[in-house]
Design a protein around this motif. Structure first.
Motif, PDB file in Angstrom:
ATOM      1  N   ILE A  72      45.694  10.998  40.119  1.00  0.00           N
ATOM      2  CA  ILE A  72      44.976  11.424  41.330  1.00  0.00           C
ATOM      3  C   ILE A  72      43.466  11.334  41.113  1.00  0.00           C
ATOM      4  O   ILE A  72      42.725  10.868  41.991  1.00  0.00           O
ATOM      5  N   ASN A  73      42.999  11.775  39.955  1.00  0.00           N
ATOM      6  CA  ASN A  73      41.563  11.697  39.653  1.00  0.00           C
ATOM      7  C   ASN A  73      41.073  10.251  39.676  1.00  0.00           C
ATOM      8  O   ASN A  73      40.007   9.950  40.233  1.00  0.00           O
ATOM      9  N   SER A  74      41.850   9.350  39.085  1.00  0.00           N
ATOM     10  CA  SER A  74      41.473   7.936  39.078  1.00  0.00           C
ATOM     11  C   SER A  74      41.457   7.350  40.486  1.00  0.00           C
ATOM     12  O   SER A  74      40.582   6.541  40.820  1.00  0.00           O
ATOM     13  N   MET A  75      42.420   7.754  41.313  1.00  0.00           N
ATOM     14  CA  MET A  75      42.464   7.263  42.690  1.00  0.00           C
ATOM     15  C   MET A  75      41.248   7.734  43.483  1.00  0.00           C
ATOM     16  O   MET A  75      40.667   6.966  44.266  1.00  0.00           O
ATOM     17  N   THR A 223      34.012  17.054  30.830  1.00  0.00           N
ATOM     18  CA  THR A 223      34.249  18.086  29.808  1.00  0.00           C
ATOM     19  C   THR A 223      35.578  18.801  30.026  1.00  0.00           C
ATOM     20  O   THR A 223      36.145  19.331  29.079  1.00  0.00           O
ATOM     21  N   LYS A 224      36.064  18.824  31.267  1.00  0.00           N
ATOM     22  CA  LYS A 224      37.318  19.504  31.567  1.00  0.00           C
ATOM     23  C   LYS A 224      38.471  18.508  31.582  1.00  0.00           C
ATOM     24  O   LYS A 224      38.382  17.454  32.217  1.00  0.00           O
ATOM     25  N   GLU A 225      39.555  18.849  30.914  1.00  0.00           N
ATOM     26  CA  GLU A 225      40.700  17.948  30.831  1.00  0.00           C
ATOM     27  C   GLU A 225      41.333  17.706  32.195  1.00  0.00           C
ATOM     28  O   GLU A 225      41.911  16.647  32.442  1.00  0.00           O
ATOM     29  N   THR A 226      41.228  18.685  33.099  1.00  0.00           N
ATOM     30  CA  THR A 226      41.803  18.537  34.439  1.00  0.00           C
ATOM     31  C   THR A 226      41.064  17.488  35.264  1.00  0.00           C
ATOM     32  O   THR A 226      41.553  17.072  36.314  1.00  0.00           O
ATOM     33  N   MET A 227      39.888  17.061  34.793  1.00  0.00           N
ATOM     34  CA  MET A 227      39.106  16.060  35.514  1.00  0.00           C
ATOM     35  C   MET A 227      39.255  14.667  34.916  1.00  0.00           C
ATOM     36  O   MET A 227      38.690  13.707  35.431  1.00  0.00           O
ATOM     37  N   TYR A 228      40.024  14.533  33.852  1.00  0.00           N
ATOM     38  CA  TYR A 228      40.155  13.242  33.177  1.00  0.00           C
ATOM     39  C   TYR A 228      40.745  12.191  34.115  1.00  0.00           C
ATOM     40  O   TYR A 228      41.658  12.471  34.897  1.00  0.00           O
ATOM     41  N   THR A 229      40.230  10.969  33.999  1.00  0.00           N
ATOM     42  CA  THR A 229      40.839   9.826  34.675  1.00  0.00           C
ATOM     43  C   THR A 229      41.896   9.233  33.752  1.00  0.00           C
ATOM     44  O   THR A 229      42.005   9.626  32.585  1.00  0.00           O
ATOM     45  N   LEU A 230      42.657   8.271  34.252  1.00  0.00           N
ATOM     46  CA  LEU A 230      43.770   7.726  33.471  1.00  0.00           C
ATOM     47  C   LEU A 230      43.353   7.133  32.121  1.00  0.00           C
ATOM     48  O   LEU A 230      43.993   7.410  31.106  1.00  0.00           O
TER      49      LEU A 230
END
Length: 281
Positions: A72-75, A223-230
């Motif tokens: 979802i982040n990458s999209m 810095t937050k893992e929940t924001m990581y892209t693929l």
């Protein structure tokens, strides 16, 4: 006649050989993702067809990392980058192609000159600007997404491609629209934009591929893992002392699927758009 046949056979043989060399790493990646733990993935010569065939690596990736969140982040990042590139490149390419103003050639060549500057050379000042503007995920998810998108919101390649596309449209089309009562913005939106859809599709494909596979910038600002892209999330599968290359291969294959889908969806515009952007200078 025989000479032509030999030349064609030689040419096609070389092309097939080069194609196989190019596609072999991808084939090896698929093969690795389908191999079980009992099989040596680094065997030489490489064993392309898995003996211990399994889909457990793909299931393991879903259990190991938050794959849906990364997707979802990458999209969001790729979609925002593509949208801004289409809008800004078209708006910059139109005046460079159609309008006359002082310093037009200098502006165009100055934009083209930025292609020679790699992102790594300007990465530090861009990062400092991003921090000063609070466009990092420490200040919220929205700020983090904006910080990921804005450095790639427009490119010299996109401006050049759209300028070439607008140059390929006969001026009579604009003149007829103006005679019918259209202003500059109406001519741009209702007449010219529909006629450069192939070039927009080409720009969308290249921008999507570049944004989807971007690893360096997200790995620096996030810095937050929940924001990581693929790409950053899949890299998390690599441990400090050991790496599960089967999981990494499976994650890499899964991350390429959206690119293939996007390319296939835009494929009918791709060839005509590339040709359209390269005809007139």
């Amino acid at each position: 006649m025989i000479r032509k046949i030999i030349e064609k056979l030689t040419t096609h043989s070389i092309l097939i050989f080069v194609s196989l060399l190019s596609i072999f790493p991808f084939i090896w990646l698929i093969s690795t993702s389908l191999k079980g733990n009992s099989e040596n993935i680094f065997a030489y010569p490489p064993q392309i067809i898995p003996k211990d065939f399994t889909f457990a690596n793909y299931i393991g990736v879903w259990d190991k990392v938050d794959f849906i969140r990364y997707f979802i982040n990458s999209m969001i990042v790729a979609g925002g980058t593509v949208l801004l590139n289409l809008i800004l490149s078209a708006m910059a390419g139109y005046p460079l192609a159609r309008m006359e103003f002082k310093g037009k050639k200098f502006t165009f060549f100055a934009i083209l000159a930025t292609i020679m500057i790699p992102f790594q050379a300007i990465m530090l000042p861009v990062y400092l600007i991003t921090l000063k503007l609070h466009l990092v995920d420490n200040y919220g998810d929205l700020a983090g997404f904006v910080g990921l998108i804005m450095p790639f919101a427009v490119s010299a390649f996109g401006i050049f491609l759209m300028r070439q596309a607008f140059l390929g449209i006969p001026k009579e089309m604009e003149e007829a629209a103006i005679v019918d009562g259209c202003n500059v913005f109406q001519v741009f939106l209702k007449v010219l934009i529909p006629m450069v859809k192939p070039s927009l599709a080409v720009l969308a494909i290249f921008t999507f591929i570049g944004s989807w596979g971007e690893f360096l910038w997200p790995s620096i600002v996030l810095t937050k893992e929940t924001m990581y892209t693929l790409p950053v999330g899949v890299n998390n599968l690599q441990g400090m002392f050991s790496s599960n290359w089967r999981f990494i291969a499976a994650g890499s294959i899964l991350s390429t699927i959206p690119i293939l889908i996007f390319f296939l969806a835009m494929q009918r515009y791709f060839i005509s758009g590339e040709n359209e952007g390269a005809v007139k200078g």
